[in-house]
Structures are given as structure tokens and as C-alpha cells.
Design an enzyme around this catalytic site. Structure first.
Site, short mmCIF file in Angstrom:
data_model
loop_
_atom_site.label_atom_id
_atom_site.label_comp_id
_atom_site.label_asym_id
_atom_site.label_seq_id
_atom_site.Cartn_x
_atom_site.Cartn_y
_atom_site.Cartn_z
NE ARG A 37 -25.25 -25.62 -4.32
CZ ARG A 37 -24.94 -26.14 -5.54
NH1 ARG A 37 -25.64 -27.29 -5.88
NH2 ARG A 37 -23.87 -25.67 -6.53
CB ILE A 63 -23.94 -21.51 -7.66
CG1 ILE A 63 -23.88 -21.72 -5.93
CG2 ILE A 63 -24.51 -22.68 -8.27
CD1 ILE A 63 -25.45 -21.66 -5.50
CB SER A 64 -18.72 -22.96 -5.88
OG SER A 64 -17.84 -21.84 -6.00
CD GLN A 65 -17.57 -29.68 -6.69
OE1 GLN A 65 -16.70 -29.50 -7.87
NE2 GLN A 65 -17.53 -30.99 -6.08
#
Length: 213
Positions: A37, A63-65
């Protein structure tokens, strides 16, 4: 592009955290363990990449968790070789997770800077979706329809009819629906005209933007 044992160790810790939060699909967890990530974020965020938090990326997007990525991926019930339409390529992280799960991913992004950036990044990481497209996510990708699964990674005030129509019978659409906060919603296509609907609580996404061709 450096992916060290230290990074792997942090990913393992993240996976264990996701387990405690109710993520039980081992295919999802294994895929997220594989994907670095930190390489999808600005280097200034590298030390925080494996915290369960969203971070800003280009073009005012995020960017999503990791929990959100895992939750949506688990709802999809991905099987190898399935055709999956992703609305909102963003950083490419969710795209990469789906590819690592063995899916054939078709992804649409409406921010040109993100589209160009992600189109360059994914091949460098040896991640190869079937098709990346710059365009209006509300329209889906009718040329490649129908899809086994569809995932939307931005908040939609309404569910686009085009996406429902591009779903196979038996297929699953996972979409956050709402204006400010969104309710994570799953649609399962039962017949040509009938969809089964399930809701899974509140999330917060950037808005799904329209009218980009």
C-alpha cells in the site's frame, strides 16, 4: 520501488487488525498482505501507510482506509477469473487488491491526472488489470458488459441505472449510496428486472462525479 521486510511486517499487523474488525474472507486478507500500500501513496505518508486510515492522493481524491477496501472486497465475494467493473480507479490500490484475488478488472477513472498516474504505476508493480479507462463512471463500461461483479469506490447520491443494467444475473454490485455520509449497499441481481438489496452501515467517501466523457 522498495518493499522491505519492515513493510511486510506492518502489513501483517494491519491484516490482524482487519481480522479483529470482522474481515474473515481469507482471499481478501491474503491479497491485501501481498499489495504494498505504501507504493500507492505520496512518499510523505509512507510511515503511516499501514495504519487503518484514508489519505489524500492527487486531484482532491483519497485512498480509502484499508478496512473499507477489505469490507467492499469481502461483500463482492470475488472468485478467480470473474469480470469485475471498478468505478473509481483512484490510486489503483483497490484495483491491485482485486487483481491479486484473481479477478479480471475493468476500471474507470474520471480524473485525468489520476488515470495517467495509475496507468503508469500498476505495470511497474506487475499488476495488470484487463482494462483501464478514462471516463464517466456513471455510464459504466457497456462495451465490456455484462460483469460478474461491480464495485463503486465513491459516494453516489443515487444508484446509476447503467451500472445495474451491466450486471449479470446473479451478480453483485457494491456501492456507497448517499450525499454526505453513505450507506454501503449491496445489490444482487435476481432477474432482468429484480434486484435484492442489503445495507451495511455508514461510510464516508469522496463523491462520484458525473458528466466526464
Amino acid at each position: 520501488m522498495n518493499d522491505s521486510l519492515k513493510h511486510l511486517g506492518k502489513r501483517r499487523q494491519l491484516i490482524e487488525l482487519l481480522r479483529t474488525k470482522g474481515i474473515s474472507d481469507e482471499t481478501v486478507l491474503e491479497a491485501m498482505l501481498k499489495i504494498p500500500r505504501h507504493l500507492f501513496l505520496n512518499s510523505s505518508f509512507e510511515d503511516f501507510a499501514y495504519e487503518d486510515k484514508a489519505f489524500p492522493i492527487a486531484a482532491g481524491q483519497t485512498i480509502s482506509q484499508p478496512y473499507t477496501v477489505a469490507f467492499q472486497s469481502q461483500l463482492l465475494q470475488v472468485k478467480p477469473e470473474e469480470k469485475i467493473l471498478e468505478i473509481g480507479t483512484g490510486s489503483g490500490y483497490q484495483t491491485a487488491v482485486l487483481c491479486a484475488m484473481g479477478a479480471k478488472v475493468y476500471s474507470v477513472e474520471r480524473q485525468v491526472d489520476l488515470f495517467k498516474q495509475t496507468s503508469l504505476l500498476l505495470p511497474k508493480l506487475n499488476i495488470r488489470p484487463k482494462h483501464l479507462s478514462f471516463g464517466d463512471g456513471y455510464k459504466g463500461l457497456p462495451t465490456f458488459a455484462p460483469f460478474d461483479k461491480i464495485i463503486v469506490t465513491a459516494g453516489a447520491p443515487v444508484v446509476p441505472n447503467a451500472l445495474l443494467s451491466q450486471l449479470k444475473i446473479g451478480g453483485r454490485l457494491v456501492i456507497p449510496v448517499g450525499v454526505n455520509d453513505q450507506i454501503m449497499t449491496l445489490y444482487i441481481r435476481q432477474t432482468e428486472l429484480r434486484f435484492e438489496k442489503h445495507e451495511f452501515g455508514n461510510f464516508r467517501f469522496v463523491p462520484l462525479l458525473e458528466n466526464k466523457s
